[in-house]
Motif scaffolding. Sequence first.
Motif, PDB file in Angstrom:
ATOM      1  N   GLU A 166       0.836  -1.207   0.000  1.00  0.00           N
ATOM      2  CA  GLU A 166       0.000   0.000   0.000  1.00  0.00           C
ATOM      3  C   GLU A 166       0.866   1.251   0.000  1.00  0.00           C
ATOM      4  OE1 GLU A 166      -3.290   0.394  -0.347  1.00  0.00           O
ATOM      5  OE2 GLU A 166      -3.281  -1.759  -0.781  1.00  0.00           O
TER       6      GLU A 166
ATOM      7  N   LYS B 253       2.264   1.798  -3.477  1.00  0.00           N
ATOM      8  CA  LYS B 253       1.209   2.293  -4.355  1.00  0.00           C
ATOM      9  C   LYS B 253       0.982   3.783  -4.126  1.00  0.00           C
ATOM     10  CE  LYS B 253      -2.303  -0.394  -4.606  1.00  0.00           C
ATOM     11  NZ  LYS B 253      -3.577  -1.084  -4.236  1.00  0.00           N
ATOM     12  N   SER B 254       1.015   4.196  -2.860  1.00  0.00           N
ATOM     13  CA  SER B 254       0.848   5.611  -2.527  1.00  0.00           C
ATOM     14  C   SER B 254       2.000   6.443  -3.063  1.00  0.00           C
ATOM     15  CB  SER B 254       0.750   5.766  -1.002  1.00  0.00           C
ATOM     16  OG  SER B 254       0.744   7.116  -0.636  1.00  0.00           O
TER      17      SER B 254
ATOM     18  N   GLU C   3       0.822   9.226  -5.466  1.00  0.00           N
ATOM     19  CA  GLU C   3       0.713  10.513  -4.799  1.00  0.00           C
ATOM     20  C   GLU C   3       2.061  11.146  -4.444  1.00  0.00           C
ATOM     21  OE1 GLU C   3      -1.698   9.708  -1.414  1.00  0.00           O
ATOM     22  OE2 GLU C   3      -3.221   8.639  -2.596  1.00  0.00           O
TER      23      GLU C   3
ATOM     24  N   ASN D   7       6.074  10.538  -2.263  1.00  0.00           N
ATOM     25  CA  ASN D   7       6.553  10.272  -0.914  1.00  0.00           C
ATOM     26  C   ASN D   7       6.609  11.574  -0.109  1.00  0.00           C
ATOM     27  OD1 ASN D   7       8.870  11.577  -1.900  1.00  0.00           O
ATOM     28  ND2 ASN D   7       9.875   9.641  -2.399  1.00  0.00           N
TER      29      ASN D   7
ATOM     30  N   ARG E 166       7.138  11.248  -6.898  1.00  0.00           N
ATOM     31  CA  ARG E 166       6.480   9.988  -7.241  1.00  0.00           C
ATOM     32  C   ARG E 166       7.503   9.013  -7.803  1.00  0.00           C
ATOM     33  NH1 ARG E 166       1.489  10.984 -11.011  1.00  0.00           N
ATOM     34  NH2 ARG E 166       2.917  12.454 -12.003  1.00  0.00           N
TER      35      ARG E 166
END
Length: 248
Positions: free
Chosen positions: A156, A159-160, A164, A166, A171
């Motif tokens: 997860e 994926k974030s 979106e 870090n 990204r």
Amino acid sequence: MHLLYLDDSGSIANKNEEYFVLGGVSVPETSIYWLSNQIEKIAERVDPLNPRAVEFHASEIFSGRRSPWNRFSTKEDRIQVIKDVLLVLKKAYSDIVVFSCAIHKESFPNDDLMSKAFEDLSSRFDMYLHRISPPDKYEKGIIVLDKTTYENSLQELAKSFRMEGNRWGSRLKHIPEVPFFVDSKASRLTQLADHIAYAVFRRYNAGDLNYFNCIEDRFDRNAGVIHGLAHLQTVTPHCTCPACLTRS
């Protein structure tokens, strides 16, 4: 395609240990067989009759409590096995590079240390892939870890980061998929990652350079700066370890 094999060393919950480490090795897909085979040759020396039964875990080799390591006559012989696994990198092409993140646990008492280390290394791996990408090619990477209870949370998290960004707002453009988790028994390169993490853990947690010296020149670096090794801590402003010194 480059695969970054990672494993951890040190226990987050163990109050007797100052550090937690995540580390491993980035390998181009064309070199996976060669590097795995180099480690397989060491397994053939350890158990000529059944080399595939040999699993290299540095802490187990060091302790010598389990087979086949309890059959070694001296501790020094077992230590040499750990070094031999790490030294396979000496013969490797320069595009096989090492990454690791060492976190001083008391410096970040409220952080999820596994997530923190994974965020740091995934970002470094992505930047490495960006740097080595030629103008006409977009290098891609996949992260591979030993099976862990962190599997769902790290997937997860990745994926974030990809969708979106870090904590630095970047990204992961070169890592198109969530990390894969494998049984270390089936992957010689995950076992190598275990040894790399152990070498870094021993260097920071115990001041033991025996293993770290085997891999120090393999960390990703550029223009004199070591990018492949991170030392995250808040207690020593003027740390002289290789990771801190090249950035000072």
